[in-house]
Design a protein around this motif. Structure first.
Motif, PDB file in Angstrom:
ATOM      1  N   ILE A   1       5.522  -8.518  -8.934  1.00 44.65           N
ATOM      2  CA  ILE A   1       4.167  -8.203  -9.432  1.00 44.65           C
ATOM      3  C   ILE A   1       3.991  -8.879 -10.824  1.00 44.65           C
ATOM      4  CG2 ILE A   1       2.607  -6.397  -9.888  1.00 44.65           C
ATOM      5  CD1 ILE A   1       3.905  -4.688  -7.610  1.00 44.65           C
ATOM      6  N   ASP A   2       4.856  -8.513 -11.662  1.00 40.77           N
ATOM      7  CA  ASP A   2       4.843  -8.717 -13.263  1.00 40.77           C
ATOM      8  C   ASP A   2       4.535 -10.354 -13.472  1.00 40.77           C
ATOM      9  OD1 ASP A   2       4.755  -6.280 -13.805  1.00 40.77           O
ATOM     10  OD2 ASP A   2       7.002  -6.311 -14.661  1.00 40.77           O
TER      11      ASP A   2
ATOM     12  N   SER B   1       1.940   0.179  -6.688  1.00 39.56           N
ATOM     13  CA  SER B   1       3.090   0.845  -7.279  1.00 39.56           C
ATOM     14  C   SER B   1       4.170  -0.149  -6.547  1.00 39.56           C
ATOM     15  CB  SER B   1       3.176   2.067  -7.069  1.00 39.56           C
ATOM     16  OG  SER B   1       2.468   2.822  -7.813  1.00 39.56           O
ATOM     17  N   PRO B   2       5.320  -0.470  -6.995  1.00 36.78           N
ATOM     18  CA  PRO B   2       6.313  -1.090  -6.375  1.00 36.78           C
ATOM     19  C   PRO B   2       7.300  -0.316  -5.890  1.00 36.78           C
ATOM     20  CG  PRO B   2       6.761  -1.064  -8.769  1.00 36.78           C
ATOM     21  CD  PRO B   2       5.226  -0.669  -8.487  1.00 36.78           C
TER      22      PRO B   2
ATOM     23  N   GLU C   1      12.875  -2.425  -7.823  1.00 35.33           N
ATOM     24  CA  GLU C   1      12.791  -3.696  -9.121  1.00 35.33           C
ATOM     25  C   GLU C   1      12.388  -4.922  -8.732  1.00 35.33           C
ATOM     26  OE1 GLU C   1      15.649  -4.322 -12.758  1.00 35.33           O
ATOM     27  OE2 GLU C   1      15.851  -2.465 -11.866  1.00 35.33           O
TER      28      GLU C   1
ATOM     29  N   GLU D   1      10.432  -5.804  -6.561  1.00 32.72           N
ATOM     30  CA  GLU D   1       8.756  -6.059  -6.294  1.00 32.72           C
ATOM     31  C   GLU D   1       8.393  -5.958  -7.569  1.00 32.72           C
ATOM     32  OE1 GLU D   1       8.080  -4.265  -1.684  1.00 32.72           O
ATOM     33  OE2 GLU D   1       7.035  -3.218  -3.356  1.00 32.72           O
ATOM     34  N   GLN D   2       8.776  -5.358  -8.498  1.00 37.56           N
ATOM     35  CA  GLN D   2       7.977  -5.117  -9.786  1.00 37.56           C
ATOM     36  C   GLN D   2       8.168  -6.453 -10.517  1.00 37.56           C
ATOM     37  OE1 GLN D   2       6.690  -2.132 -11.542  1.00 37.56           O
ATOM     38  NE2 GLN D   2       5.701  -3.761 -12.386  1.00 37.56           N
ATOM     39  N   CYS D   3       9.095  -7.185 -10.304  1.00 39.33           N
ATOM     40  CA  CYS D   3       9.587  -8.514 -10.904  1.00 39.33           C
ATOM     41  C   CYS D   3       8.595  -9.533 -10.481  1.00 39.33           C
ATOM     42  CB  CYS D   3      10.910  -8.767 -10.640  1.00 39.33           C
ATOM     43  SG  CYS D   3      11.994  -8.215 -11.866  1.00 39.33           S
TER      44      CYS D   3
END
Length: 300
Positions: free
Chosen positions: A217-218, A207-208, A211, A213-215
């Motif tokens: 990971i994606d 889990s990031p 936002e 971090e999410q980018c």
């Protein structure tokens, strides 16, 4: 390993023409460098490489040939192999001199090494092929290497320990695994490549905390998913290729590569309407893409 005797050599018959043995060639050479400080590992560079030197605990793909003094034929070689596999220093390559020598080499480099018994097969040798107290010579070419130390260490940890790793390190490990997969894919070892890609994907589910971090990971996930989709197509398993292509589209619905892979997979499964839908969407994004247009012609 790169240290095991594999092929028998022949001593020169008495009275034969004094052809230059590899050892004599080496004796005539200049610029032999002492790597160990005690003369036990000496090196002559035959062709320079490029980039960084092989790092400790890396996985390397090498071509090697080993010679004994006074023998014309090598006692071991892997030069007949079209694509030598990756071998890990300290695990698959255990000859002390060879480890020391490889750490001074770069990708594309060819070098010649002389190892005294302490850095080769020791006082006992390796009967019947390697006599006691044998000094040996190796000619080595570094074809490729991957710095797999951090990745190998990471996968030896428990799941709880892995969860405590900083995201940047996890992303680096995933990238290393993907590079491993790419290496195996280029060698057409598709099963091995698929396993490496899946290993990379398995650690990208955390889990990031933002936002940004999410980018990150994606972006990492997307590359792995596209590689998995392509590899499953090569393995002639289109249902899995479609599943991973669709996962990629969940991250980026306008990704032309993902749409193209899904179209290819549907075409393989004779689901022509679905194939057309994916390929036309891909063509809208990249109208001049040769591969997409060819696939649409094939479909027609």
């Amino acid at each position: 390993s790169g240290a095991e005797p594999a092929a028998e050599g022949r001593p020169r018959p008495a009275g034969s023409a004094p052809a230059m043995s590899p050892f004599q060639c080496l004796a005539r050479g200049r610029g032999l460098r002492d790597l160990s400080g005690d003369g036990g590992v000496r090196k002559e560079e035959l062709r320079p490489g490029s980039g960084q030197a092989v790092p400790p605990a890396a996985s390397v793909a090498v071509k090697y040939t080993g010679y004994l003094e006074h023998w014309d034929e090598p006692f071991c070689t892997n030069c007949y192999s079209k694509s030598p596999g990756l071998m890990k220093l300290g695990k698959d390559i255990t000859l002390g001199g060879l480890e020391i020598g490889l750490l001074t080499m770069k990708k594309g480099e060819v070098a010649r090494f002389v190892f005294t018994p302490d850095y080769a097969y020791g006082r006992q040798g390796c009967p019947p092929l390697i006599p006691p107290n044998a000094t040996v010579m190796f000619e080595v070419e570094v074809l490729d290497f991957l710095d797999s130390d951090e990745s190998d260490t990471f996968f030896e940890l428990t799941a709880e320990q892995q969860d405590t790793f900083p995201l940047q390190k996890v992303l680096k490990v995933a990238d290393t695994e993907r590079e491993f997969g790419n290496y195996l894919y280029r060698k057409r070892h598709f099963e091995g490549a698929k396993d490496r890609y899946k290993r990379a994907f398995s650690i990208l589910g955390r889990s990031p905390s933002s936002e940004a971090e999410q980018c990150q990971i994606d972006a990492s996930k997307l590359l792995v998913l596209l590689n998995l989709s392509l590899t499953y197509l090569k393995l002639e398993r289109p249902a899995q290729a479609l599943a991973y292509g669709e996962k990629a589209l969940e991250i980026d619905q306008r990704n032309a590569k993902a749409l193209f892979r899904c179209g290819q997979a549907c075409l393989c499964m004779t689901e022509y309407e679905k194939a057309r839908d994916f390929l036309v969407r891909a063509q809208h994004i990249q109208p001049f893409n040769h591969d997409i247009n060819n696939e649409l012609k094939k479909l027609a």
